[in-house]
Design a protein around this motif. Structure first.
Motif, PDB file in Angstrom:
ATOM      1  N   ASN A 185     -42.012 -40.265  64.341  1.00  0.00           N
ATOM      2  CA  ASN A 185     -42.064 -38.882  64.809  1.00  0.00           C
ATOM      3  C   ASN A 185     -42.125 -37.959  63.590  1.00  0.00           C
ATOM      4  O   ASN A 185     -41.172 -37.265  63.268  1.00  0.00           O
ATOM      5  N   ARG A 198     -43.715 -35.191  62.967  1.00  0.00           N
ATOM      6  CA  ARG A 198     -43.608 -33.745  63.171  1.00  0.00           C
ATOM      7  C   ARG A 198     -42.148 -33.300  63.249  1.00  0.00           C
ATOM      8  O   ARG A 198     -41.755 -32.277  62.684  1.00  0.00           O
ATOM      9  N   TYR A 199     -41.333 -34.073  63.924  1.00  0.00           N
ATOM     10  CA  TYR A 199     -39.911 -33.746  64.042  1.00  0.00           C
ATOM     11  C   TYR A 199     -39.213 -33.858  62.680  1.00  0.00           C
ATOM     12  O   TYR A 199     -38.409 -32.995  62.319  1.00  0.00           O
ATOM     13  N   ARG A 248     -39.593 -31.058  60.001  1.00  0.00           N
ATOM     14  CA  ARG A 248     -38.845 -29.812  60.167  1.00  0.00           C
ATOM     15  C   ARG A 248     -37.817 -29.619  59.057  1.00  0.00           C
ATOM     16  O   ARG A 248     -37.470 -28.494  58.721  1.00  0.00           O
TER      17      ARG A 248
END
Length: 82
Positions: free
Chosen positions: A42, A44-45, A48
């Motif tokens: 993941n 994209r997560y 962050r």
């Protein structure tokens, strides 16, 4: 106390402290291993942490500091002088 008993006790203590030192190393490596597993799954997560500015870097720094502190506390707890 006989010499054989003293040597036996010293070996027992070395064995137990070695087990706790290994536990400390494993616990310190778990967050990094989890990071390496989650990043490709993941991305994209996990990005962050890097794209949210100072807060993301502060959380990463706090995480690293707490992992290091827990590692040092466990190592200190297992350091015995016989």
């Amino acid at each position: 106390m006989r010499i054989e008993e003293r040597v036996y006790l010293q070996n027992e203590i070395r064995t137990l402290t070695a087990a706790y030192c290994l536990s400390a190393q494993i616990l310190a490596a778990l967050p990094l291993a989890l990071w390496l597993i989650l990043f490709p799954l993941n991305r994209r997560y996990m990005m962050r942490f890097f794209t949210s500015g100072v807060a993301g870097y502060a959380l990463l720094g706090l995480m690293l500091m707490l992992v290091l502190l827990s590692f040092l506390v466990i190592r200190r707890m297992t350091r015995l002088s016989v």
